[in-house]
Design a protein around this motif. Structure first.
Motif, PDB file in Angstrom:
ATOM      1  N   VAL A 117       0.712  -1.106   0.097  1.00 47.37           N
ATOM      2  CA  VAL A 117      -0.258  -0.402  -0.139  1.00 47.37           C
ATOM      3  C   VAL A 117       0.942   1.509  -0.283  1.00 47.37           C
ATOM      4  CG1 VAL A 117      -1.901   1.564   1.338  1.00 47.37           C
ATOM      5  CG2 VAL A 117      -1.675  -1.383   1.653  1.00 47.37           C
ATOM      6  N   LEU A 118       0.668   2.120  -1.109  1.00 45.05           N
ATOM      7  CA  LEU A 118       1.530   3.810  -0.865  1.00 45.05           C
ATOM      8  C   LEU A 118       0.099   4.559  -0.300  1.00 45.05           C
ATOM      9  CD1 LEU A 118       3.575   5.162  -1.964  1.00 45.05           C
ATOM     10  CD2 LEU A 118       3.610   4.942  -4.531  1.00 45.05           C
ATOM     11  N   THR A 143       3.651  13.407  -5.128  1.00 49.66           N
ATOM     12  CA  THR A 143       4.193  13.563  -6.552  1.00 49.66           C
ATOM     13  C   THR A 143       5.624  12.855  -6.861  1.00 49.66           C
ATOM     14  OG1 THR A 143       6.442  14.719  -5.114  1.00 49.66           O
ATOM     15  CG2 THR A 143       4.709  16.075  -6.118  1.00 49.66           C
ATOM     16  N   LEU A 144       5.300  11.653  -5.769  1.00 47.28           N
ATOM     17  CA  LEU A 144       6.309  10.202  -6.315  1.00 47.28           C
ATOM     18  C   LEU A 144       6.439  10.314  -7.978  1.00 47.28           C
ATOM     19  CD1 LEU A 144       8.165   8.240  -4.657  1.00 47.28           C
ATOM     20  CD2 LEU A 144       7.046   6.732  -4.839  1.00 47.28           C
ATOM     21  N   HIS A 145       5.777   9.964  -8.365  1.00 46.72           N
ATOM     22  CA  HIS A 145       5.400   9.318  -9.921  1.00 46.72           C
ATOM     23  C   HIS A 145       6.635  10.347 -10.937  1.00 46.72           C
ATOM     24  CE1 HIS A 145       4.122   9.052 -14.013  1.00 46.72           C
ATOM     25  NE2 HIS A 145       4.028   7.647 -12.998  1.00 46.72           N
ATOM     26  N   ASP A 146       6.234  11.813 -10.460  1.00 47.54           N
ATOM     27  CA  ASP A 146       7.218  12.918 -10.470  1.00 47.54           C
ATOM     28  C   ASP A 146       8.644  12.582 -11.270  1.00 47.54           C
ATOM     29  OD1 ASP A 146       4.595  14.493 -11.774  1.00 47.54           O
ATOM     30  OD2 ASP A 146       4.791  15.660 -10.047  1.00 47.54           O
ATOM     31  N   HIS A 147       8.822  12.224  -9.637  1.00 53.14           N
ATOM     32  CA  HIS A 147      10.589  12.135  -9.336  1.00 53.14           C
ATOM     33  C   HIS A 147      10.891   9.984  -9.911  1.00 53.14           C
ATOM     34  CE1 HIS A 147      11.257  13.560  -5.308  1.00 53.14           C
ATOM     35  NE2 HIS A 147       9.668  13.784  -5.447  1.00 53.14           N
ATOM     36  N   ASN A 173      13.437   4.437  -8.688  1.00 50.23           N
ATOM     37  CA  ASN A 173      13.312   3.489  -9.596  1.00 50.23           C
ATOM     38  C   ASN A 173      11.676   2.974  -9.565  1.00 50.23           C
ATOM     39  OD1 ASN A 173      12.799   0.145  -9.908  1.00 50.23           O
ATOM     40  ND2 ASN A 173      14.817   0.205  -9.454  1.00 50.23           N
ATOM     41  N   ALA A 174      11.217   3.113 -11.123  1.00 51.03           N
ATOM     42  CA  ALA A 174      10.066   2.401 -11.835  1.00 51.03           C
ATOM     43  C   ALA A 174       9.888   1.368 -11.165  1.00 51.03           C
ATOM     44  CB  ALA A 174       9.971   2.952 -13.511  1.00 51.03           C
ATOM     45  N   ASP A 175      10.245   0.360 -11.353  1.00 53.87           N
ATOM     46  CA  ASP A 175       9.714  -1.040 -10.501  1.00 53.87           C
ATOM     47  C   ASP A 175       9.307  -0.953  -9.324  1.00 53.87           C
ATOM     48  OD1 ASP A 175      10.408  -2.374 -13.473  1.00 53.87           O
ATOM     49  OD2 ASP A 175      12.144  -2.060 -12.924  1.00 53.87           O
ATOM     50  N   LEU A 176      10.567  -0.265  -8.745  1.00 62.09           N
ATOM     51  CA  LEU A 176       9.958  -0.222  -6.951  1.00 62.09           C
ATOM     52  C   LEU A 176       8.171   0.236  -7.169  1.00 62.09           C
ATOM     53  CD1 LEU A 176      10.259  -0.724  -4.258  1.00 62.09           C
ATOM     54  CD2 LEU A 176      12.285   1.361  -4.107  1.00 62.09           C
ATOM     55  N   TYR A 177       8.503   2.119  -7.829  1.00 59.61           N
ATOM     56  CA  TYR A 177       7.352   2.484  -7.641  1.00 59.61           C
ATOM     57  C   TYR A 177       6.166   1.818  -7.890  1.00 59.61           C
ATOM     58  CZ  TYR A 177       3.591   5.992  -8.932  1.00 59.61           C
ATOM     59  OH  TYR A 177       2.656   6.493  -8.972  1.00 59.61           O
ATOM     60  N   TYR A 178       6.017   0.976  -8.634  1.00 66.09           N
ATOM     61  CA  TYR A 178       4.571  -0.160  -9.032  1.00 66.09           C
ATOM     62  C   TYR A 178       4.628  -1.239  -8.253  1.00 66.09           C
ATOM     63  CZ  TYR A 178       4.868   3.287 -13.274  1.00 66.09           C
ATOM     64  OH  TYR A 178       4.197   4.007 -14.307  1.00 66.09           O
ATOM     65  N   ARG A 179       5.957  -1.441  -7.896  1.00 67.72           N
ATOM     66  CA  ARG A 179       5.439  -2.637  -6.978  1.00 67.72           C
ATOM     67  C   ARG A 179       4.432  -1.963  -5.587  1.00 67.72           C
ATOM     68  NH1 ARG A 179       5.511  -8.264  -6.806  1.00 67.72           N
ATOM     69  NH2 ARG A 179       7.544  -7.859  -7.912  1.00 67.72           N
ATOM     70  N   TYR A 197      -3.291   2.698  -4.022  1.00 65.43           N
ATOM     71  CA  TYR A 197      -2.461   4.125  -4.048  1.00 65.43           C
ATOM     72  C   TYR A 197      -3.551   4.024  -3.044  1.00 65.43           C
ATOM     73  CZ  TYR A 197      -1.103   8.796  -4.615  1.00 65.43           C
ATOM     74  OH  TYR A 197      -0.614   9.972  -4.160  1.00 65.43           O
ATOM     75  N   LEU A 198      -3.780   5.096  -2.125  1.00 69.71           N
ATOM     76  CA  LEU A 198      -4.221   5.959  -0.941  1.00 69.71           C
ATOM     77  C   LEU A 198      -3.979   7.227  -0.511  1.00 69.71           C
ATOM     78  CD1 LEU A 198      -4.991   2.693   1.661  1.00 69.71           C
ATOM     79  CD2 LEU A 198      -6.163   3.780  -0.316  1.00 69.71           C
ATOM     80  N   PRO A 199      -4.640   8.115  -1.644  1.00 72.46           N
ATOM     81  CA  PRO A 199      -4.579   9.208  -1.188  1.00 72.46           C
ATOM     82  C   PRO A 199      -4.958  10.005  -0.177  1.00 72.46           C
ATOM     83  CG  PRO A 199      -6.127   9.420  -3.482  1.00 72.46           C
ATOM     84  CD  PRO A 199      -5.358   8.153  -2.870  1.00 72.46           C
TER      85      PRO A 199
END
Length: 165
Positions: free
Chosen positions: A28-29, A135-139, A146-152, A157-159
């Motif tokens: 969960v992010l 803004t993590l997606h912007d990073h 790391n894109a793979d880590l972001y998707y993992r 996703y809970l904003p």
């Protein structure tokens, strides 16, 4: 454990967190501005989930990243990986966007291994919850995360809405 809510948008966010907790959909992010209650929401997800009676370990990724260079960095990196080796409970990675690329690679490797253990039915009941700004997606697009880590990390996703909402 309770969350006192007076706004409709926050009630919706907490409801989504409860659903994520109960269905254990993976990592969960939690995204949102500073001070909106990401850590509190992480504790609620842990409490409501299947590992609610197990340990909750919070890791300040900013503190982990501040140690750089030499043996101290290697030792702290080893500590970080050892924290992740737990089989049960919740690891909350606060400010995951602050991890160095090397620690991001270690985290990604761990998440892949943990997912394989869960799929194989070997009893891993470790949940990973992380928090970051919206803004993590912007990073990721800038190559700073790391894109793979972001998707993992972003299986759910809970904003959390800003306080002004």
């Amino acid at each position: 454990m309770e969350f006192i809510l007076s706004s409709e948008v926050m009630r919706d966010a907490v409801h989504e967190a409860e659903l994520a907790a109960r269905f254990d959909a993976g990592s969960v992010l939690i995204g949102g501005e500073a001070g909106v209650g990401k850590a509190h929401l992480a504790r609620l997800i842990h409490h409501w989930g299947p590992v609610g009676q197990e340990p909750f370990v919070a890791v300040d990724c900013g503190a982990v990243a501040r140690i750089s260079g030499g043996a101290a960095a290697a030792a702290h990196g080893d500590w970080f990986v050892n924290v992740l080796q737990k089989d049960r409970g919740t690891v909350f990675l606060r400010g995951v966007h602050r991890l160095t690329m090397a620690l991001q690679a270690s985290l990604l490797q761990f998440l892949d291994t943990n997912a394989a253990r869960r799929t194989a039915g070997r009893g891993s009941a470790l949940r990973v919850i992380s928090s970051a700004p919206d803004t993590l997606h912007d990073h990721v697009l800038e190559g700073a995360f790391n894109a793979d880590l972001y998707y993992r990390l972003n299986a759910v996703y809970l904003p959390i809405p800003p306080l002004r909402s």
